[in-house]
Design a protein around this motif. Structure first.
Motif, PDB file in Angstrom:
ATOM      1  N   ALA A  32      61.947  35.151 -77.620  1.00 19.75           N
ATOM      2  CA  ALA A  32      62.120  34.550 -76.293  1.00 19.75           C
ATOM      3  C   ALA A  32      63.561  34.692 -75.817  1.00 19.75           C
ATOM      4  CB  ALA A  32      61.712  33.082 -76.333  1.00 19.75           C
ATOM      5  N   PHE A  47      66.192  28.895 -67.860  1.00 18.85           N
ATOM      6  CA  PHE A  47      65.652  28.724 -69.212  1.00 18.85           C
ATOM      7  C   PHE A  47      65.882  27.303 -69.725  1.00 18.85           C
ATOM      8  CE2 PHE A  47      66.302  28.986 -73.859  1.00 18.85           C
ATOM      9  CZ  PHE A  47      65.031  29.417 -74.230  1.00 18.85           C
ATOM     10  N   GLY A  70      50.326  28.934 -74.634  1.00 16.97           N
ATOM     11  CA  GLY A  70      51.643  29.185 -74.057  1.00 16.97           C
ATOM     12  C   GLY A  70      51.661  30.410 -73.166  1.00 16.97           C
ATOM     13  N   LEU A  71      50.906  31.454 -73.556  1.00 20.16           N
ATOM     14  CA  LEU A  71      50.830  32.658 -72.731  1.00 20.16           C
ATOM     15  C   LEU A  71      50.197  32.349 -71.380  1.00 20.16           C
ATOM     16  CD1 LEU A  71      51.166  35.724 -72.432  1.00 20.16           C
ATOM     17  CD2 LEU A  71      48.903  35.983 -73.501  1.00 20.16           C
ATOM     18  N   SER A 114      52.727  30.475 -69.246  1.00 22.26           N
ATOM     19  CA  SER A 114      53.809  31.354 -68.785  1.00 22.26           C
ATOM     20  C   SER A 114      53.346  32.273 -67.666  1.00 22.26           C
ATOM     21  CB  SER A 114      54.344  32.184 -69.956  1.00 22.26           C
ATOM     22  OG  SER A 114      54.861  31.349 -70.968  1.00 22.26           O
ATOM     23  N   SER A 146      54.771  32.239 -63.840  1.00 20.37           N
ATOM     24  CA  SER A 146      55.444  33.426 -63.304  1.00 20.37           C
ATOM     25  C   SER A 146      54.851  33.842 -61.965  1.00 20.37           C
ATOM     26  CB  SER A 146      55.359  34.577 -64.303  1.00 20.37           C
ATOM     27  OG  SER A 146      54.014  35.010 -64.471  1.00 20.37           O
ATOM     28  N   LEU A 186      59.574  33.554 -65.046  1.00 18.06           N
ATOM     29  CA  LEU A 186      59.041  33.793 -66.386  1.00 18.06           C
ATOM     30  C   LEU A 186      60.015  33.257 -67.433  1.00 18.06           C
ATOM     31  CD1 LEU A 186      56.881  35.048 -68.221  1.00 18.06           C
ATOM     32  CD2 LEU A 186      58.164  37.199 -68.107  1.00 18.06           C
ATOM     33  N   THR A 187      61.302  33.458 -67.197  1.00 12.31           N
ATOM     34  CA  THR A 187      62.311  32.882 -68.087  1.00 12.31           C
ATOM     35  C   THR A 187      62.199  31.365 -68.111  1.00 12.31           C
ATOM     36  OG1 THR A 187      63.796  34.711 -67.550  1.00 12.31           O
ATOM     37  CG2 THR A 187      64.789  32.762 -68.547  1.00 12.31           C
ATOM     38  N   ILE A 209      59.137  30.431 -70.193  1.00 10.22           N
ATOM     39  CA  ILE A 209      59.386  30.528 -71.637  1.00 10.22           C
ATOM     40  C   ILE A 209      60.107  29.273 -72.123  1.00 10.22           C
ATOM     41  CG2 ILE A 209      60.680  31.793 -73.400  1.00 10.22           C
ATOM     42  CD1 ILE A 209      60.130  34.340 -71.777  1.00 10.22           C
ATOM     43  N   ILE A 233      58.384  26.796 -75.175  1.00 15.02           N
ATOM     44  CA  ILE A 233      58.962  26.676 -76.517  1.00 15.02           C
ATOM     45  C   ILE A 233      58.843  25.265 -77.088  1.00 15.02           C
ATOM     46  CG2 ILE A 233      61.174  26.689 -77.742  1.00 15.02           C
ATOM     47  CD1 ILE A 233      61.797  29.331 -76.443  1.00 15.02           C
TER      48      ILE A 233
END
Length: 717
Positions: free
Chosen positions: A22, A48, A87-88, A91, A95, A206-207, A210, A214
């Motif tokens: 990541a 982030f 998580g995918l 994300s 995004s 997207l950042t 992530i 996490i």
């Protein structure tokens, strides 16, 4: 048991690898973003980190209660796979919001014709108010709370296999928190909308996604390993909400002020450059640009000259920010004080002893914030900007480089001369050729108020003193020569244009009538071989009835100008106040009717406005033209010395009844200082600090000298 321990080890290693991946991904999009979008490293770091903090909000914390049960009871590797699928999904969904924000910024807002910066500022302002109210609700000062997610997932998702179900749940629940009043969300989306770049919007959000995922993965892995971190979170829910609320007070207040006072305040406040210094953005981005051949240079900052959303000065934003930060401290203190009165007597005694310490802590913290954000950081930025600008000006001086602006207009290099002291190169020397009672004389004593006088300017080449043919001069804004003059009190001003004499080579003449008596300083300006030459002519004296000095300094940035048809125009000058010597800054002039409507300008000598800046002792003279123009006419101005300057802005409203070579003049006084100044001086800071120390010392001495009370039971003993 050994197999289980190995599985745990593999699970932890995979988690560490995911976090590293990541972080690598964040670094990659930073490099990609730097190359394609000219954005700063700080935005990706900010996005982030703000994603990491979203987990503690009450409107997004329920996601943890989804991913943890999904991951448990399926074995370590499968549980991790389910958590990754969830998580995918989160994300990818988040995004999409980045793509949508960029698309809206590029298409919808652009088609409406609204200035993107203005839209962004209003977005920040509104979101900041909403987030600030939410933060006050979190710490219990007002009754303002957001609903939490309590619903069930759609039935078709519940029927899917584990991995698909987790992925679809991530897509479904990825929407949760987008509308949550986390101050960072509108800030990031607003930045994306202003850029209008779909790739940038996707990578930046997207950042952010992530960062959100996490903490969820960490909670899921801990649950798989047998540690239920959710129970720890639930048992400390109130403390987490309080801590989150206080953090959001700070962040929400910042975003509110950022919208209210615009990005110019963010630069002027010194916080921007401090963040860049901490992250080493300029050096790191310069390294990336060099290593990856991305093109461009790290950005730097001049001193901003804009105003806030409603025209308020930028320095006021520092005070407003600190006020929004500190007043909840004392509100919370008063609320706790009122609540303490309902406590049992023993607890009230403890609270009574602790309360003064708490109050002095809040006072000290408030003063530290005020000194840091109102004085130290802005002063640090101004000093850095002044040093950087001075270095740039020295570089330009040594290289002789021409400067250009965004509109494509190029300014020629300018050389300033004392006409009588010039010994080499071109020179223009003024002489009075004729006046009333004077035939072909050179003495200036013949100049009288109201009587036409013929002024001659001999253009020659030193040291040979050979006349320069007019054909060797170049037109500068439609004229071969500009002549500008002012009286000693700076109250009289003229801008005229001599023409070539038919009989004498190198001679340019014009007939001018002085309207008031006094001492006058005149500058003549010619252009040869692409260089503007400005010559300070000898001082002349005009005799006649009337006062010779009517100096009246008024530093107002708005003046009224009337034309011969009885129309009155309101002319305003925008820029830092005061100006700082040797610092290049943007100076904006806007022209309105008295009712506030914009006034369209026609060209005066090929441009909408001419600007002349003269120091009141005549030691400095600058004649310049616009860099760009639209709603305002924008100039790049540099004042070489400190002191008082008179600024003359010449313009022609469309359709005005004046000869083509004449214009109206809006006249301003401006003050130029040696160093940047702030509204609060070091003297006041020292005074405030001294008073605080005196009061604290007095209280300490008083407490030390007070006789200690003897308890009644000890008296009987």
């Amino acid at each position: 048991m050994a197999i289980r321990e190995s599985a745990k080890f593999i699970l932890v290693a995979v988690l560490v690898g995911l976090i590293a991946l990541a972080l690598f991904g964040v670094g990659y999009v930073i490099v990609a973003g730097a190359g394609q979008n000219s954005v700063g490293l700080g935005w990706y770091i900010f996005s982030f980190v703000m994603g990491l903090t979203m987990i503690v909000l009450p409107c997004t914390l329920p996601l943890a209660f989804v991913i943890v049960p999904l991951s448990m009871g399926k074995g370590p590797l499968k549980g991790l796979g389910v958590a990754l699928a969830f998580g995918l999904g989160v994300s990818l969904m988040l995004s999409v919001y980045g793509i949508a924000a960029a698309f809206l910024g590029k298409v919808a807002i652009g088609s409406l014709g609204a200035p993107l910066e203005l839209v962004k500022n209003w977005l920040y302002f509104g979101a900041g108010i909403f987030a600030y109210l939410f933060a006050l609700g979190e710490i219990g000062l007002i009754n303002f709370h957001m609903p939490t997610y309590r619903g069930a997932a759609p039935a078709f998702i519940q029927k899917q296999q584990d991995f698909i179900k987790a992925f679809l749940l991530g897509l479904f629940l990825g929407n949760v928190g987008v509308g949550c009043p986390h101050p960072a969300t509108p800030l990031i989306l607003g930045r994306i909308a202003v850029s209008g770049n779909v790739f940038y919007g996707w990578t930046l959000f997207l950042t952010h996604a992530i960062g959100r995922v996490i903490p969820l993965l960490i909670l899921a892995v801990l649950a798989i390993l047998g540690t239920n971190a959710l129970s720890w979170l639930v048992s400390r829910k109130e403390k987490i909400e309080k801590a989150t609320g206080w953090m959001m007070v700070l962040v929400a207040a910042f975003i509110l002020i950022l919208g209210l006072f615009t990005h110019d305040w963010w630069v002027f406040s010194g916080q921007h450059t401090l963040l860049e210094s901490i992250t080493q953005e300029e050096g790191f981005l310069g390294f990336l640009i060099k290593q990856f051949n991305l093109g461009g240079i790290p950005h730097t900052h001049g001193i901003p000259t804009g105003t806030g959303l409603f025209g308020q000065p930028l320095w006021l934003g520092n005070w407003a920010l600190v006020l929004l930060w500190v007043w909840p401290f004392f509100w919370y203190y008063q609320k706790k004080k009122a609540q303490a009165e309902k406590l049992p007597p023993e607890e009230q005694k403890i609270e009574t002893r602790v309360r003064p310490l708490r109050l002095w802590f809040l006072i000290t913290l408030s003063l530290l914030l005020a000194v840091l954000f109102i004085n130290v950081l802005p002063q640090r930025f101004l000093n850095q900007a002044m040093t950087h600008t001075h270095e740039e000006s020295m570089t330009d001086t040594h290289t002789g480089a021409m400067t250009s602006n965004g509109s494509g207009h190029t300014h020629n290099p300018t050389a300033y001369h004392d006409a009588l002291a010039t010994t080499d190169g071109p020179v223009s020397i003024m002489k009075v050729l004729a006046g009333t009672g004077c035939a072909a004389c050179e003495a200036t004593s013949s100049l009288r108020v109201g009587e036409p006088a013929e002024l001659g300017f001999f253009v020659s080449q030193k040291p040979a003193n050979s006349p320069i043919p007019i054909s060797q001069l170049e037109y500068n804004h439609g004229k071969l020569m500009h002549v500008i003059g002012v009286r000693s009190d700076m109250a009289e001003f003229f801008h005229i244009h001599p023409a070539a004499a038919a009989t004498t080579t190198g001679l340019m003449t014009i007939t001018h009538t002085f309207l008031k008596p006094g001492r006058y300083k005149i500058w003549s300006e010619i252009q040869q071989d692409g260089v503007d030459h400005v010559f300070g002519e000898p001082v002349i004296e005009v005799r006649g009835a009337g006062p010779t000095d009517e100096k009246n300094v008024n530093l107002s940035r708005t003046v009224l100008v009337a034309d011969s048809d009885g129309r009155t125009y309101q002319v305003g000058m925008l820029g830092i106040d005061p100006f700082v010597k040797n610092i290049s800054t943007t100076l904006q002039i806007e022209v309105h009717t008295v009712a506030g409507a914009d006034v369209e300008l026609e060209n005066y000598l090929t441009v909408p406005m001419h600007l002349t800046m003269i120091k009141d002792d005549w030691s400095q003279f600058v004649h310049t033209h616009p860099d760009s123009y639209g709603h305002t006419v924008n100039f790049t101005a540099t004042f070489p010395e400190s002191g008082l300057y008179r600024v003359f802005a010449q313009f022609r409203p469309t359709g005005i009844h004046l000869p083509p070579d004449e214009a109206l003049a809006a006249v301003f006084w401006v003050r130029v200082v040696d160093k940047p100044t702030l509204p609060i001086s070091p003297w006041w800071l020292n005074l405030i600090g001294s008073l605080i120390l005196i009061v604290a010392l007095a209280r300490a001495v008083k407490r030390y000298l007070e006789p200690k009370r003897i308890k009644p039971d000890k008296v009987h003993e």
